[in-house]
Design a protein around this motif. Structure first.
Motif, PDB file in Angstrom:
ATOM      1  N   TRP A  16     -25.472  16.585 -24.601  1.00 55.71           N
ATOM      2  CA  TRP A  16     -25.199  16.661 -23.166  1.00 55.71           C
ATOM      3  C   TRP A  16     -25.125  15.261 -22.553  1.00 55.71           C
ATOM      4  N   VAL A  17     -26.069  14.410 -22.909  1.00 57.87           N
ATOM      5  CA  VAL A  17     -26.097  13.036 -22.384  1.00 57.87           C
ATOM      6  C   VAL A  17     -24.812  12.297 -22.786  1.00 57.87           C
ATOM      7  N   LEU A  18     -24.459  12.427 -24.051  1.00 50.61           N
ATOM      8  CA  LEU A  18     -23.252  11.750 -24.545  1.00 50.61           C
ATOM      9  C   LEU A  18     -22.030  12.199 -23.750  1.00 50.61           C
ATOM     10  N   GLN A  19     -21.912  13.505 -23.594  1.00 50.73           N
ATOM     11  CA  GLN A  19     -20.754  14.037 -22.885  1.00 50.73           C
ATOM     12  C   GLN A  19     -20.715  13.584 -21.417  1.00 50.73           C
ATOM     13  N   ARG A  20     -21.843  13.684 -20.734  1.00 55.10           N
ATOM     14  CA  ARG A  20     -21.907  13.278 -19.322  1.00 55.10           C
ATOM     15  C   ARG A  20     -21.597  11.793 -19.161  1.00 55.10           C
ATOM     16  N   ALA A  21     -22.196  10.976 -20.006  1.00 52.33           N
ATOM     17  CA  ALA A  21     -22.017   9.524 -19.886  1.00 52.33           C
ATOM     18  C   ALA A  21     -20.574   9.135 -20.176  1.00 52.33           C
ATOM     19  N   VAL A  22     -19.978   9.778 -21.175  1.00 52.00           N
ATOM     20  CA  VAL A  22     -18.587   9.476 -21.520  1.00 52.00           C
ATOM     21  C   VAL A  22     -17.666   9.934 -20.392  1.00 52.00           C
ATOM     22  N   PRO A  71     -18.365  -0.454 -19.400  1.00 48.93           N
ATOM     23  CA  PRO A  71     -18.933   0.123 -20.625  1.00 48.93           C
ATOM     24  C   PRO A  71     -20.265   0.816 -20.316  1.00 48.93           C
ATOM     25  N   VAL A  72     -20.453   1.988 -20.890  1.00 49.52           N
ATOM     26  CA  VAL A  72     -21.695   2.735 -20.673  1.00 49.52           C
ATOM     27  C   VAL A  72     -22.437   2.856 -21.999  1.00 49.52           C
ATOM     28  N   ALA A  73     -23.734   2.542 -21.959  1.00 47.61           N
ATOM     29  CA  ALA A  73     -24.576   2.624 -23.152  1.00 47.61           C
ATOM     30  C   ALA A  73     -25.398   3.903 -23.117  1.00 47.61           C
ATOM     31  N   VAL A  74     -25.477   4.568 -24.272  1.00 43.13           N
ATOM     32  CA  VAL A  74     -26.184   5.841 -24.389  1.00 43.13           C
ATOM     33  C   VAL A  74     -27.267   5.701 -25.456  1.00 43.13           C
ATOM     34  N   ASN A  75     -28.467   6.181 -25.147  1.00 40.73           N
ATOM     35  CA  ASN A  75     -29.549   6.161 -26.133  1.00 40.73           C
ATOM     36  C   ASN A  75     -29.361   7.292 -27.133  1.00 40.73           C
ATOM     37  N   VAL A  76     -29.487   6.955 -28.410  1.00 40.39           N
ATOM     38  CA  VAL A  76     -29.304   7.951 -29.463  1.00 40.39           C
ATOM     39  C   VAL A  76     -30.622   8.124 -30.214  1.00 40.39           C
ATOM     40  N   SER A  77     -31.009   9.372 -30.370  1.00 40.35           N
ATOM     41  CA  SER A  77     -32.257   9.687 -31.051  1.00 40.35           C
ATOM     42  C   SER A  77     -32.013   9.808 -32.558  1.00 40.35           C
ATOM     43  N   ALA A  78     -33.063   9.587 -33.340  1.00 41.33           N
ATOM     44  CA  ALA A  78     -32.922   9.607 -34.796  1.00 41.33           C
ATOM     45  C   ALA A  78     -32.326  10.927 -35.295  1.00 41.33           C
ATOM     46  N   ILE A  91     -29.078  -2.503 -31.016  1.00 41.66           N
ATOM     47  CA  ILE A  91     -30.426  -2.118 -31.446  1.00 41.66           C
ATOM     48  C   ILE A  91     -31.340  -2.234 -30.233  1.00 41.66           C
ATOM     49  N   ASP A  92     -31.881  -1.078 -29.838  1.00 39.01           N
ATOM     50  CA  ASP A  92     -32.738  -0.974 -28.662  1.00 39.01           C
ATOM     51  C   ASP A  92     -34.172  -1.364 -29.035  1.00 39.01           C
ATOM     52  N   ASP A  93     -34.933  -1.783 -28.044  1.00 37.53           N
ATOM     53  CA  ASP A  93     -36.349  -2.108 -28.229  1.00 37.53           C
ATOM     54  C   ASP A  93     -36.526  -3.085 -29.383  1.00 37.53           C
ATOM     55  N   PHE A  94     -35.589  -4.019 -29.493  1.00 31.87           N
ATOM     56  CA  PHE A  94     -35.595  -4.906 -30.652  1.00 31.87           C
ATOM     57  C   PHE A  94     -36.874  -5.745 -30.699  1.00 31.87           C
ATOM     58  N   GLU A 140     -14.231   1.434 -27.010  1.00 37.36           N
ATOM     59  CA  GLU A 140     -15.031   0.223 -26.750  1.00 37.36           C
ATOM     60  C   GLU A 140     -15.795   0.310 -25.428  1.00 37.36           C
ATOM     61  N   LEU A 141     -15.518   1.341 -24.626  1.00 36.14           N
ATOM     62  CA  LEU A 141     -16.276   1.510 -23.380  1.00 36.14           C
ATOM     63  C   LEU A 141     -17.518   2.380 -23.585  1.00 36.14           C
ATOM     64  N   LEU A 142     -17.784   2.735 -24.831  1.00 32.02           N
ATOM     65  CA  LEU A 142     -19.037   3.445 -25.146  1.00 32.02           C
ATOM     66  C   LEU A 142     -19.866   2.582 -26.083  1.00 32.02           C
ATOM     67  N   GLU A 143     -21.153   2.458 -25.751  1.00 31.62           N
ATOM     68  CA  GLU A 143     -22.073   1.770 -26.658  1.00 31.62           C
ATOM     69  C   GLU A 143     -23.188   2.733 -27.036  1.00 31.62           C
ATOM     70  N   LEU A 144     -23.542   2.753 -28.293  1.00 32.11           N
ATOM     71  CA  LEU A 144     -24.652   3.592 -28.743  1.00 32.11           C
ATOM     72  C   LEU A 144     -25.864   2.704 -28.949  1.00 32.11           C
ATOM     73  N   GLU A 145     -26.972   3.066 -28.309  1.00 26.08           N
ATOM     74  CA  GLU A 145     -28.219   2.315 -28.488  1.00 26.08           C
ATOM     75  C   GLU A 145     -29.046   3.005 -29.566  1.00 26.08           C
ATOM     76  N   LEU A 146     -29.256   2.293 -30.653  1.00 28.29           N
ATOM     77  CA  LEU A 146     -30.006   2.843 -31.783  1.00 28.29           C
ATOM     78  C   LEU A 146     -31.321   2.092 -31.893  1.00 28.29           C
ATOM     79  N   THR A 147     -32.294   2.719 -32.522  1.00 34.26           N
ATOM     80  CA  THR A 147     -33.561   2.003 -32.705  1.00 34.26           C
ATOM     81  C   THR A 147     -33.685   1.576 -34.167  1.00 34.26           C
ATOM     82  N   GLU A 148     -34.560   0.620 -34.379  1.00 31.83           N
ATOM     83  CA  GLU A 148     -34.734   0.109 -35.740  1.00 31.83           C
ATOM     84  C   GLU A 148     -35.156   1.219 -36.697  1.00 31.83           C
TER      85      GLU A 148
END
Ligand code: C2E
Ligand code: MG
Ligand code: MG
Ligand code: MG
Length: 279
Positions: free
Chosen positions: A93-99, A113-120, A178-181, A144-152
């Protein structure tokens, strides 16, 4: 549950954990209903260039307003959603709304560009790459207008599989950060291998700037590493001028934080970012 020391301890722990489990089940149930009831919303926090002062991106952050409980912060419900698996539906839902939002701005001539947090769990879905591709196509948003924020932790769980997936996402053209780096265990070897573009310095290292020597040292090291690896570096949680000036002097590229703006709904974001430019 473990029987600790005798009867009284047992009696004390057991009901409390039952209550806790029940509360989490209840929350999970309510979350599922909240999604269909339209109680989730996205807020957008500006990402600002330290060089030009321009807003160069937005991070989408989920909010839940429950009619009875009021606003429930993500730190409370995201862990429950991760545990139950509901994070996958929520993340879709978040991905769709943000896009959709980024596409709406794009159609209006606003390149944001909009960045979206992605869960494991979401990242591990076999269909994840396909979903990202379909969502972008449906909204006609340039990747390129979408960024995915991933965690380590996402990247380290199964590094080979993660690398394959990152390469597929990179082939679509989406950005990755990489989020919360600094809070995880990324090795330099991974940073070199993974097709990511950006490091987000965790706010715990920004808090003590400029006076805390360890924080200052860590931030300088991350910025230098980013520059050596050709990665953009953004700092999160910037609340003071002194923090921003430290980051600028250190060579950090961008910042995000209450100093510039809190996460805002789309209308407030537009007002803040574009009405100033027009004047
Ligand atoms: P995050 O991705 O690291 O997001 C940054 C958090 O810092 C956000 O909290 C943001 O509101 C907050 N923040 C921004 N500037 C400042 C500042 O200057 N000072 C302080 N003290 N805080 C600041 P939020 O929105 O409560 O989200 C917390 C975490 O919940 C996020 O951390 C992210 O891990 C997770 N989250 C939020 N939305 C989503 C989502 O849509 N999907 C997933 N999977 N996780 C999400
Ligand atoms: Mg984030
Ligand atoms: Mg973060
Ligand atoms: Mg953080």
């Amino acid at each position: 549950w473990v029987k600790e020391s005798g009867r009284s301890a047992y009696r004390f722990h057991r009901p409390r954990r039952d209550v806790d489990l029940l509360a989490r089940m209840r929350l999970d149930h309510d979350m599922r209903q909240a999604l269909t009831a339209g109680q989730f919303a996205l807020r957008y926090q500006p990402q600002v260039s330290l060089g030009s002062g321009q807003v160069v991106g937005a991070e989408a952050l989920i909010r839940w307003r429950d009619p009875l409980r009021g606003d429930i912060p993500p730190v409370q419900f995201i862990p429950v959603a991760e545990e139950s698996g509901f994070i996958v539906a929520m993340g879709d839902w978040v991905l769709q709304r943000a896009v959709e939002q980024a596409a709406q701005w794009w159609r209006a001539g606003r390149r944001m560009p909009v960045a979206v947090n992605v869960s494991a769990l979401q990242f591990q879905q076999a269909r994840f790459v396909e979903l990202v591709d379909q969502t972008l196509r449906a909204a006609r948003l340039p990747a390129e207008l979408l960024e995915l924020e991933l965690t380590e932790s996402i990247l380290l769980r199964d590094a080979d599989e993660a690398l394959r997936r990152l390469e597929q996402l990179a082939a679509l053209g989406v950005g990755m950060s990489i989020d919360d780096f600094g809070t995880g265990y990324s090795s330099l070897a991974y940073l070199k291998r993974f097709p990511i573009q950006r490091l987000k310095i965790d706010r715990s290292f920004v808090r003590g700037l400029p006076d805390d020597g360890s924080d200052a040292g860590i931030v300088n090291a991350i910025v230098q590493m980013g520059s050596a690896l050709n990665l953009n570096v953004i700092a999160e949680g910037v609340e003071t001028e002194a923090q921003r000036e430290f980051l600028r002097a250190a060579g950090c590229d961008e910042f995000q934080g209450y100093l510039f703006a809190r996460p805002m709904d789309a209308a407030a974001f537009e007002e803040r970012v574009w009405s100033e430019v027009a004047q």
